[in-house]
Design a protein around this motif. Structure first.
Motif, short mmCIF file in Angstrom:
data_model
loop_
_atom_site.label_atom_id
_atom_site.label_comp_id
_atom_site.label_asym_id
_atom_site.label_seq_id
_atom_site.Cartn_x
_atom_site.Cartn_y
_atom_site.Cartn_z
N PHE A 81 -56.10 -39.58 33.54
CA PHE A 81 -56.26 -39.78 32.10
C PHE A 81 -54.92 -39.62 31.37
CE2 PHE A 81 -57.02 -37.75 27.91
CZ PHE A 81 -57.64 -38.82 27.27
N GLN A 84 -52.21 -42.41 31.12
CA GLN A 84 -52.44 -43.48 30.13
C GLN A 84 -51.62 -43.24 28.86
OE1 GLN A 84 -54.48 -46.05 30.94
NE2 GLN A 84 -55.12 -45.13 32.89
N LYS A 85 -51.21 -41.97 28.65
CA LYS A 85 -50.47 -41.61 27.43
C LYS A 85 -48.96 -41.64 27.64
CE LYS A 85 -54.60 -40.45 25.89
NZ LYS A 85 -55.33 -41.31 24.95
N GLU A 220 -60.37 -48.02 27.96
CA GLU A 220 -60.98 -46.82 27.39
C GLU A 220 -59.89 -45.87 26.90
OE1 GLU A 220 -64.07 -46.69 26.97
OE2 GLU A 220 -64.85 -48.20 28.34
N LYS A 221 -60.10 -45.28 25.74
CA LYS A 221 -59.11 -44.37 25.16
C LYS A 221 -59.52 -42.91 25.29
CE LYS A 221 -56.71 -47.92 23.89
NZ LYS A 221 -55.51 -48.29 24.69
N GLU A 222 -60.80 -42.66 25.50
CA GLU A 222 -61.30 -41.29 25.59
C GLU A 222 -61.56 -40.94 27.06
OE1 GLU A 222 -61.44 -39.30 23.01
OE2 GLU A 222 -60.76 -40.93 21.70
N PHE A 223 -61.51 -39.64 27.34
CA PHE A 223 -61.61 -39.18 28.73
C PHE A 223 -62.98 -39.48 29.35
CE2 PHE A 223 -62.88 -35.85 31.76
CZ PHE A 223 -61.94 -36.08 32.76
N LEU A 224 -64.07 -39.13 28.68
CA LEU A 224 -65.39 -39.25 29.28
C LEU A 224 -65.75 -40.70 29.64
CD1 LEU A 224 -67.68 -36.63 27.51
CD2 LEU A 224 -66.97 -36.71 29.91
N PRO A 225 -65.56 -41.68 28.73
CA PRO A 225 -65.85 -43.07 29.11
C PRO A 225 -65.01 -43.53 30.30
CG PRO A 225 -65.64 -42.88 26.73
CD PRO A 225 -65.20 -41.57 27.29
N MET A 226 -63.74 -43.10 30.33
CA MET A 226 -62.86 -43.47 31.44
C MET A 226 -63.33 -42.82 32.74
SD MET A 226 -58.71 -43.01 31.68
CE MET A 226 -58.52 -43.52 29.98
#
Length: 424
Positions: A81, A84-85, A220-226
Motif C-alpha cells: 500500500f 503507491q505513495k 484504488e486509493k484506500e487501503f481496504l479496497p486495495m
C-alpha cells in the motif's frame, strides 16, 4: 580535408551499435545479482546453521531463525500500500536493501561485541531487524524487476540469470565449505564475514545504477479496497492457500537438513557444500527444462508437476536405512534441486504473470504473507519436533522425519493439488 573523400572505395564505415536502454537495464539487473549471490550464499543455508551452532544455538533456536525470514513477509501487505505513495521506488529500494545488507553482515560482529551468554540473543535481534528491512526492499525489487523485464522475454531472461547466478553460488558455496573445514571455529567464520562485507557494500553500490522505471499504480486509493482485490480473486486465493499448506509441510524438514547433517550425522562442511552444489547444478539444469515446458503449459499445471518430485526427494532419505550415506544424500539433493528449481521459478512467474499489473504489488504481498506465515511455522515446528524426539532412536531424527513429511506432501499433491492447480 573532407573525410568523405578519404574513404576507400567499396568500404563502408562501421556503425557503432549503441546498446538500447532496455538492454542496459537488464545488464545492470544481472550484474547486481553477482555480489548479491556471493553475499547471501555465505550467510545462509549451511553457513547460517554452522554459525548458529558456533554461537551455541539449540535446534529450536535454529528453526526460529530459519523461519524468521518468512514471518516478516506479512509486513509486505503494508508495504504494497505504501509504495503507491512513493515518488520513487528506486531510492526506497536502495535504502531498505542497503539496511538489510549492512545489518545482516553486522551479525558477524556478535562474538566480538557481546558476552558469550548473549551471542544467540544478539544475533536473533540483529537478524530480525535486517529482514524487516529486507521485507520492504524485496517487495520493491520484485515490483521494479517485474516492470523492468518485458513479459515476452521474462521466462528466457530469468532462466539465463538464474542459471548464471546459481552456478556462481555453487562455486562460492564450495569455497566457503573448504574455508570452514581448513579453519574451523571462529577463524573460518571471520574469513567468510570479511568477504561478506566486501560484497555487501559492492551490492549496495550496484543497486544505485538501477533505473527508476515508471510505476503503474493501483486504481484504488484506500487501503481496504486495495487489500480486498486479491481476496476476491477466488482462483488466486485457492492456489495461494494450497501452496502455503505445501510450504508448511516442506519447511518442517528442508531448512533443518544442514542441522541433521552437521549435528547428527557429523558430515563436514566440504561434503555438505558438495551436496548443496550438486543440488544447485541440477536446479540450474531444470530451469531450462521447466522454461521450455512453460511455453506449452500454464504456470499452475507445471507447479503441480513439481510437487511429487519434491515429495520424492524427502522420501529418498528413507533409503539411508539400507544404502550407503553419501549416495543417498546426493540422490535426495539432486531430486530436490530438480523439483524446487521448477517450483520457485513457476511460483514467481505465477505471481508476476498471472496477476493484474496495476494490482500486482498487493497480489505479491498477499502471496508472500500467506506463504510466509506457513513457511515460518514449518521450521519452527520442525525444530521443536527434533527437540521432542531427541531421546527416540537415532534413525527417527536422521531420516524418520523426512519420510513422514514426504508421505504427507505426496498425499497433499495427489488429493488436493490435482483439483486446485488445474487450468480453468
Amino acid at each position: 580535408m573532407n573525410i568523405m573523400r578519404n574513404r576507400l572505395p567499396g568500404i563502408r564505415p562501421k556503425r557503432v551499435r549503441k546498446a538500447s536502454v532496455h538492454r542496459n537495464n537488464l545488464r545492470v539487473a544481472t550484474f547486481e545479482g553477482i555480489p548479491s549471490t556471493i553475499f547471501q550464499v555465505l550467510l545462509q543455508g549451511q553457513f547460517l546453521t554452522g554459525f548458529l551452532l558456533y554461537l551455541g544455538a539449540s535446534s529450536s533456536q535454529i528453526g526460529f531463525v530459519l523461519a524468521l525470514t518468512t514471518l516478516v513477509n506479512v509486513a509486505q501487505i503494508g508495504v504494497a500500500f505504501l509504495i503507491q505513495k512513493l515518488p520513487s521506488r528506486k531510492w526506497a529500494m536502495v535504502t531498505f536493501i542497503g539496511l538489510h545488507r549492512v545489518l545482516w553482515a553486522a551479525t558477524g560482529l556478535v562474538p566480538f561485541v557481546f558476552p558469550k551468554e548473549h551471542w544467540v540473543t544478539a544475533f536473533i535481534i540483529m537478524y530480525t531487524i535486517a529482514f524487516i528491512a529486507n521485507t520492504a526492499g524485496g517487495m520493491l525489487w520484485t515490483s521494479v524487476i517485474s516492470d523492468l523485464v518485458p513479459a515476452r522475454v521474462r521466462g528466457r531472461y530469468f532462466g539465463i540469470r538464474n542459471t548464471f547466478l546459481n552456478a556462481l553460488g555453487s562455486l562460492v558455496m564450495y569455497g566457503g565449505g573448504v574455508v570452514l573445514d581448513r579453519y574451523p571455529g571462529g577463524h573460518g567464520f571471520l574469513i567468510l564475514y570479511i568477504v561478506v562485507w566486501i560484497f555487501s557494500v559492492s551490492n549496495i553500490i550496484v543497486f544505485c545504477f538501477y533505473p527508476d522505471v515508471p510505476f503503474e499504480k493501483s486504481e484504488e486509493k484506500e487501503f481496504l479496497p486495495m487489500f480486498k482485490k486479491p481476496l476476491h480473486d477466488k482462483l488466486f486465493m485457492k492456489s495461494t492457500l494450497f501452496l502455503a499448506a505445501w510450504l508448511l509441510l516442506q519447511n518442517l524438514t528442508v531448512p533443518l537438513y544442514s542441522y541433521v547433517m552437521l549435528q547428527l550425522m557429523h558430515i563436514n562442511y566440504q561434503t555438505l557444500s558438495l551436496l548443496n552444489v550438486s543440488q544447485t547444478i541440477f536446479m540450474m539444469a531444470s530451469f531450462y527444462v521447466w522454461g521450455n515446458l512453460n511455453a506449452r503449459y500454464s504456470n499452475k499445471r507445471l507447479l503441480l508437476w513439481t510437487l511429487p518430485i519434491i515429495a520424492l526427494s524427502s522420501l529418498m532419505w528413507g533409503m539411508l536405512s539400507i544404502l550407503p550415506v553419501l549416495p543417498v544424500l546426493f540422490a535426495a539433493h539432486i531430486m530436490f534441486g530438480l523439483g524446487v528449481g521448477g517450483f520457485n521459478q513457476l511460483a514467481f512467474n505465477f505471481i508476476i504473470g498471472d496477476t493484474p499489473k496495476k494490482e500486482r504489488p498487493m497480489y505479491m504481498a498477499m502471496y508472500a504473507a500467506l506463504t510466509g506465515l506457513a513457511a515460518f511455522f514449518g521450521p519452527l515446528i520442525g525444530g521443536k519436533i527434533y527437540e521432542w524426539i531427541i531421546r527416540w532412536p537415532e534413525w527417527t531424527q536422521i531420516y524418520g522425519m523426512q519420510v513422514v513429511v514426504g508421505l504427507l506432501m505426496l498425499a497433499l499433491a495427489l488429493l488436493l493439488g490435482r483439483r486446485i492447480l488445474r487450468d480453468e
